[in-house]
Design a protein around this motif. Structure first.
Motif, PDB file in Angstrom:
ATOM      1  N   MET A   1       0.844  -1.197   0.000  1.00 52.94           N
ATOM      2  CA  MET A   1       0.000   0.000   0.000  1.00 52.94           C
ATOM      3  C   MET A   1       0.872   1.237   0.000  1.00 52.94           C
ATOM      4  O   MET A   1       1.967   1.241   0.548  1.00 52.94           O
ATOM      5  CB  MET A   1      -0.860   0.059   1.264  1.00 52.94           C
ATOM      6  CG  MET A   1      -2.046  -0.863   1.266  1.00 52.94           C
ATOM      7  SD  MET A   1      -3.454  -0.066   2.039  1.00 52.94           S
ATOM      8  CE  MET A   1      -4.523   0.257   0.667  1.00 52.94           C
ATOM      9  N   LYS A   2       0.320   2.266  -0.623  1.00 52.00           N
ATOM     10  CA  LYS A   2       1.066   3.501  -0.654  1.00 52.00           C
ATOM     11  C   LYS A   2       0.194   4.636  -0.121  1.00 52.00           C
ATOM     12  O   LYS A   2      -0.915   4.846  -0.601  1.00 52.00           O
ATOM     13  CB  LYS A   2       1.509   3.802  -2.089  1.00 52.00           C
ATOM     14  CG  LYS A   2       2.439   4.985  -2.162  1.00 52.00           C
ATOM     15  CD  LYS A   2       3.034   5.101  -3.546  1.00 52.00           C
ATOM     16  CE  LYS A   2       3.946   6.303  -3.626  1.00 52.00           C
ATOM     17  NZ  LYS A   2       4.352   6.580  -5.004  1.00 52.00           N
ATOM     18  N   LEU A   3       0.718   5.294   0.895  1.00 49.70           N
ATOM     19  CA  LEU A   3      -0.004   6.404   1.497  1.00 49.70           C
ATOM     20  C   LEU A   3       0.776   7.686   1.244  1.00 49.70           C
ATOM     21  O   LEU A   3       1.956   7.788   1.578  1.00 49.70           O
ATOM     22  CB  LEU A   3      -0.133   6.162   3.006  1.00 49.70           C
ATOM     23  CG  LEU A   3      -0.565   7.334   3.874  1.00 49.70           C
ATOM     24  CD1 LEU A   3      -1.972   7.768   3.541  1.00 49.70           C
ATOM     25  CD2 LEU A   3      -0.460   6.958   5.344  1.00 49.70           C
ATOM     26  N   GLU A   4       0.114   8.634   0.613  1.00 54.25           N
ATOM     27  CA  GLU A   4       0.779   9.907   0.318  1.00 54.25           C
ATOM     28  C   GLU A   4       0.035  11.074   0.944  1.00 54.25           C
ATOM     29  O   GLU A   4      -1.186  11.167   0.832  1.00 54.25           O
ATOM     30  CB  GLU A   4       0.808  10.153  -1.192  1.00 54.25           C
ATOM     31  CG  GLU A   4       1.861   9.376  -1.950  1.00 54.25           C
ATOM     32  CD  GLU A   4       1.633   9.572  -3.432  1.00 54.25           C
ATOM     33  OE1 GLU A   4       2.306  10.429  -4.014  1.00 54.25           O
ATOM     34  OE2 GLU A   4       0.739   8.898  -3.976  1.00 54.25           O
ATOM     35  N   LEU A   5       0.770  11.931   1.606  1.00 51.88           N
ATOM     36  CA  LEU A   5       0.205  13.178   2.108  1.00 51.88           C
ATOM     37  C   LEU A   5       0.800  14.297   1.278  1.00 51.88           C
ATOM     38  O   LEU A   5       2.019  14.378   1.140  1.00 51.88           O
ATOM     39  CB  LEU A   5       0.572  13.377   3.579  1.00 51.88           C
ATOM     40  CG  LEU A   5       0.216  12.233   4.531  1.00 51.88           C
ATOM     41  CD1 LEU A   5       0.850  12.455   5.897  1.00 51.88           C
ATOM     42  CD2 LEU A   5      -1.288  12.115   4.658  1.00 51.88           C
ATOM     43  N   ARG A   6      -0.064  15.118   0.698  1.00 51.12           N
ATOM     44  CA  ARG A   6       0.447  16.214  -0.138  1.00 51.12           C
ATOM     45  C   ARG A   6       0.013  17.551   0.445  1.00 51.12           C
ATOM     46  O   ARG A   6      -1.130  17.961   0.294  1.00 51.12           O
ATOM     47  CB  ARG A   6      -0.085  16.078  -1.564  1.00 51.12           C
ATOM     48  CG  ARG A   6       0.371  14.790  -2.228  1.00 51.12           C
ATOM     49  CD  ARG A   6       0.057  14.793  -3.700  1.00 51.12           C
ATOM     50  NE  ARG A   6       0.323  13.480  -4.270  1.00 51.12           N
ATOM     51  CZ  ARG A   6      -0.181  13.051  -5.422  1.00 51.12           C
ATOM     52  NH1 ARG A   6      -0.968  13.856  -6.130  1.00 51.12           N
ATOM     53  NH2 ARG A   6       0.097  11.846  -5.880  1.00 51.12           N
ATOM     54  N   GLY A   7       0.934  18.154   1.151  1.00 47.97           N
ATOM     55  CA  GLY A   7       0.693  19.493   1.703  1.00 47.97           C
ATOM     56  C   GLY A   7      -0.515  19.564   2.627  1.00 47.97           C
ATOM     57  O   GLY A   7      -1.310  20.497   2.550  1.00 47.97           O
ATOM     58  N   GLU A  19       0.994  21.363   9.509  1.00 45.17           N
ATOM     59  CA  GLU A  19       1.181  22.487   8.618  1.00 45.17           C
ATOM     60  C   GLU A  19       1.942  22.022   7.388  1.00 45.17           C
ATOM     61  O   GLU A  19       3.111  21.647   7.471  1.00 45.17           O
ATOM     62  CB  GLU A  19       1.934  23.620   9.321  1.00 45.17           C
ATOM     63  CG  GLU A  19       1.857  24.900   8.534  1.00 45.17           C
ATOM     64  CD  GLU A  19       2.304  26.105   9.354  1.00 45.17           C
ATOM     65  OE1 GLU A  19       2.719  25.919  10.514  1.00 45.17           O
ATOM     66  OE2 GLU A  19       2.241  27.218   8.803  1.00 45.17           O
ATOM     67  N   ASN A  20       1.215  21.982   6.280  1.00 47.43           N
ATOM     68  CA  ASN A  20       1.834  21.654   5.007  1.00 47.43           C
ATOM     69  C   ASN A  20       2.661  20.360   5.077  1.00 47.43           C
ATOM     70  O   ASN A  20       3.812  20.330   4.674  1.00 47.43           O
ATOM     71  CB  ASN A  20       2.708  22.835   4.558  1.00 47.43           C
ATOM     72  CG  ASN A  20       2.932  22.799   3.058  1.00 47.43           C
ATOM     73  OD1 ASN A  20       2.190  22.134   2.340  1.00 47.43           O
ATOM     74  ND2 ASN A  20       3.948  23.492   2.600  1.00 47.43           N
ATOM     75  N   LEU A  21       2.021  19.326   5.600  1.00 44.62           N
ATOM     76  CA  LEU A  21       2.711  18.059   5.805  1.00 44.62           C
ATOM     77  C   LEU A  21       2.701  17.227   4.520  1.00 44.62           C
ATOM     78  O   LEU A  21       1.653  16.971   3.940  1.00 44.62           O
ATOM     79  CB  LEU A  21       2.007  17.284   6.928  1.00 44.62           C
ATOM     80  CG  LEU A  21       2.545  15.903   7.284  1.00 44.62           C
ATOM     81  CD1 LEU A  21       3.944  16.001   7.879  1.00 44.62           C
ATOM     82  CD2 LEU A  21       1.613  15.214   8.258  1.00 44.62           C
ATOM     83  N   SER A  22       3.891  16.859   4.074  1.00 42.62           N
ATOM     84  CA  SER A  22       3.983  16.006   2.894  1.00 42.62           C
ATOM     85  C   SER A  22       4.820  14.781   3.237  1.00 42.62           C
ATOM     86  O   SER A  22       5.831  14.881   3.927  1.00 42.62           O
ATOM     87  CB  SER A  22       4.626  16.752   1.728  1.00 42.62           C
ATOM     88  OG  SER A  22       3.755  17.756   1.272  1.00 42.62           O
ATOM     89  N   ALA A  23       4.371  13.639   2.767  1.00 40.89           N
ATOM     90  CA  ALA A  23       5.114  12.409   3.028  1.00 40.89           C
ATOM     91  C   ALA A  23       4.598  11.331   2.094  1.00 40.89           C
ATOM     92  O   ALA A  23       3.478  11.398   1.600  1.00 40.89           O
ATOM     93  CB  ALA A  23       4.924  11.964   4.477  1.00 40.89           C
ATOM     94  N   SER A  24       5.452  10.384   1.843  1.00 40.86           N
ATOM     95  CA  SER A  24       5.029   9.249   1.053  1.00 40.86           C
ATOM     96  C   SER A  24       5.488   7.991   1.774  1.00 40.86           C
ATOM     97  O   SER A  24       6.673   7.824   2.039  1.00 40.86           O
ATOM     98  CB  SER A  24       5.649   9.339  -0.347  1.00 40.86           C
ATOM     99  OG  SER A  24       5.278   8.192  -1.085  1.00 40.86           O
ATOM    100  N   LEU A  25       4.537   7.160   2.139  1.00 36.90           N
ATOM    101  CA  LEU A  25       4.862   5.978   2.927  1.00 36.90           C
ATOM    102  C   LEU A  25       4.405   4.740   2.174  1.00 36.90           C
ATOM    103  O   LEU A  25       3.237   4.622   1.826  1.00 36.90           O
ATOM    104  CB  LEU A  25       4.124   6.025   4.272  1.00 36.90           C
ATOM    105  CG  LEU A  25       4.465   7.182   5.199  1.00 36.90           C
ATOM    106  CD1 LEU A  25       3.448   7.303   6.313  1.00 36.90           C
ATOM    107  CD2 LEU A  25       5.863   6.978   5.765  1.00 36.90           C
TER     108      LEU A  25
END
Ligand SMILES: Nc1ncnc2c1ncn2[C@@H]1O[C@H](COP(=O)(O)OP(=O)(O)O)[C@@H](O)[C@H]1O
Ligand SMILES: [Mg+2]
Lengths: 243, 258
Positions: A1-7, A19-25
């Motif tokens: 699985m891929k979880l992405e947070l974009r800003g 605040e403007n959290l970006s990550a790709s897990l």
């Protein structure tokens, strides 16, 4: 699985949580979120569950963005199994009826098919004898296992669990963790917030460290627990692993 | 006799014979009061008895009005409670204004106002219907608050659980809120229903020939106050006590721990 947070940003009143959290897990079966309390783990899980909307930014699961209107979010949630920190069974319904409710009312299964499915899950979790008990007649560990059974019975694409053992004594905690390990071995993807570091180490294939509204580190459990790179993560681990 | 015998404490309950004695004493008190009131009134009872049909008709009308108002005010009260919780500000404020105005003014004033002012203005001359409407409007304001507190007694963590498993708003009310709220509102609901029956007596002031009005008629024809008003009191108790008993029964039936 891929979880992405974009800003992703989220505030409660005047308190800015993210605040403007970006990550790709990326993870295979189990992503475990750890970190100090108040760091934003539960809020992150609620955002993932579509229970609260981000103020800005988007969340992508396996490449597709979470919808942002409530009707579409409700449809999205029907593919999720969600288990909260506190007991979240309905007190006026028996264990069985608690499991039946989403199956019949949300998924639209017939009562007989739903009952069959619910009983088989209860049976597997060793809860068949308690099917007709109301929550007040169940122990903490049983309650939480029924809650997990309810989440599993809908055959979710993803399980989200927020500190499912935080209110339990060690024996009951083991009861619930055994169950989660079993689910993971079955290959059902799950995202779990927990303070049980031993369990995280054994079960996770990805550990993410969340603190102060930031995702400071995300790595495979062996390297995270043996040599955390972020100083805050190191401090946190020292504190929780001291005893 | 030692008064301490009559203490009934959780750790030292009164013995059975003391309980029996208590009932006997209360019965004697009641009987004494009655015989003092009733002394030498046999002939008056005969006079009043000849009007029993008037009592009967009045009692039936009180039952009819109460039942209609009970049904109407339940529906209206529930709608008000939902409006009171609406996220649409105008609707919520309107419901709040209604509830506070009707709870804040005496029913007697409302009856006079709506019958002599509002009904007259719109040429509404159906007295029983007006009585039912006024009574319903008044009772609905109280029921709305009872329903609202019942709805709000279901904690927010349960509401989030309901959303998490994918229930819609309507389903959440149907499967989660109402079943639990129902149990919580039973006792105050029964109290409000009993009040409604008692309050219907005030409709006598606009000449509606319900139970109280009938008793007043009998009294003014026979000049026997006691014999007119004692049956009146009994007639109301006959309606209200079963409601209260029923609510206690249901309360026990639906009881479960949370
Ligand atoms: N519904 C809410 N309203 C206001 N503040 C909240 C709410 N939920 C969480 N918070 C705040 O957000 C911060 C992060 O909380 P949370 O996500 O629960 O952290 P964690 O689960 O890591 O302990 C905390 O400071 C908390 O007080
Ligand atoms: Mg938390």
């Amino acid at each position: 699985m891929k979880l992405e947070l974009r800003g992703v940003s989220k505030r409660f009143g005047r308190q800015q949580i993210f605040e403007n959290l970006s990550a790709s897990l990326e993870f295979q079966h189990a992503l475990v979120l750890v970190g100090p309390s108040g760091g934003g783990k539960s809020t992150l899980l609620r955002l993932l569950a579509g229970l609260i909307p981000p103020d800005s930014g988007t969340i992508h699961l396996d490449g597709s963005p979470l919808p942002n209107d409530e009707a579409a979010l409700r449809a999205y949630r029907t593919h999720l199994g969600i288990v909260f920190q506190a007991y979240n069974l309905f007190p006026h319904l028996s264990a069985l009826e608690n499991i039946l409710l989403p199956l019949t009312a949300v998924l639209g299964l017939s009562r007989s098919i739903a009952t069959e499915r619910a009983m088989s899950v209860l049976d597997r979790f060793g809860l068949a004898d308690h099917a007709h008990k109301r929550p007040h007649a169940l122990s903490g560990g049983q309650l939480q296992r029924v809650a997990i059974a309810r989440a599993v019975a809908i055959q979710p694409k993803l399980l989200l669990l927020d500190e499912p053992t935080s209110a339990l004594d060690p024996e009951m905690t083991a009861e619930v963790l055994d169950l989660l390990a079993e689910l993971r071995d079955e290959g059902r993807p799950l995202i779990l917030v927990t303070h049980e570091m031993g369990f995280a180490r054994h079960t996770a294939d990805m550990v993410a460290f969340v603190s102060g509204g930031k995702l400071l580190e995300a790595r495979a459990p062996e390297s995270f627990f043996s040599s955390p790179s972020h100083p805050e993560a190191r401090q946190f681990l020292e504190r929780v692993l001291r005893y | 006799m030692n008064a301490s015998l009559f203490f009934d404490r959780p750790n030292a309950p009164a013995p059975r014979w003391v309980r029996v004695l208590t009932v006997v004493l209360l019965a004697a008190l009641l009987a004494g009061g009655c015989s003092w009131l009733l002394a030498g009134s046999i002939s008056n009872w005969r006079a009043v008895w000849s009007y029993h049909e008037v009592f009967w008709q009045g009692w039936l009308l009180t039952i009819r009005i109460s039942l209609e108002a009970l049904a109407l005010s339940s529906v209206f009260g529930l709608l008000l409670a939902l409006a009171r919780r609406s996220t649409f500000l105008l609707l919520r404020s309107l419901a709040m204004l209604y509830i506070e105005l009707l709870r804040g003014s005496p029913l007697l004033v409302q009856i006079l106002f709506f019958w002599y002012v509002v009904a007259a203005k719109i040429d509404f001359d159906n007295l029983p219907a007006a009585g039912v409407l006024i009574l319903s409007g008044f009772s609905a304001a109280y029921l709305a608050e009872i329903f609202r507190s019942g709805i709000e007694s279901v904690g927010s963590s349960q509401l989030e659980s309901a959303r998490a498993i994918g229930l819609s708003r309507v389903q959440t009310y149907r499967f989660v809120i109402f079943p639990q709220a129902f149990r919580n509102v039973l006792p105050p609901l029964a109290g409000q229903f009993a009040s409604l029956i008692k309050d219907s007596s005030l409709l006598s002031v606009i000449g509606l020939s319900e139970f109280t009005h009938s008793a007043q008629q009998v009294n003014s024809s026979t000049y026997s106050t006691l014999e007119s008003y004692l049956p009146l009191g009994f007639g109301y108790l006959l309606l209200t006590l079963p409601i209260i008993a029923l609510s206690r029964l249901l309360e026990r039936r639906f009881h479960y721990e949370t």
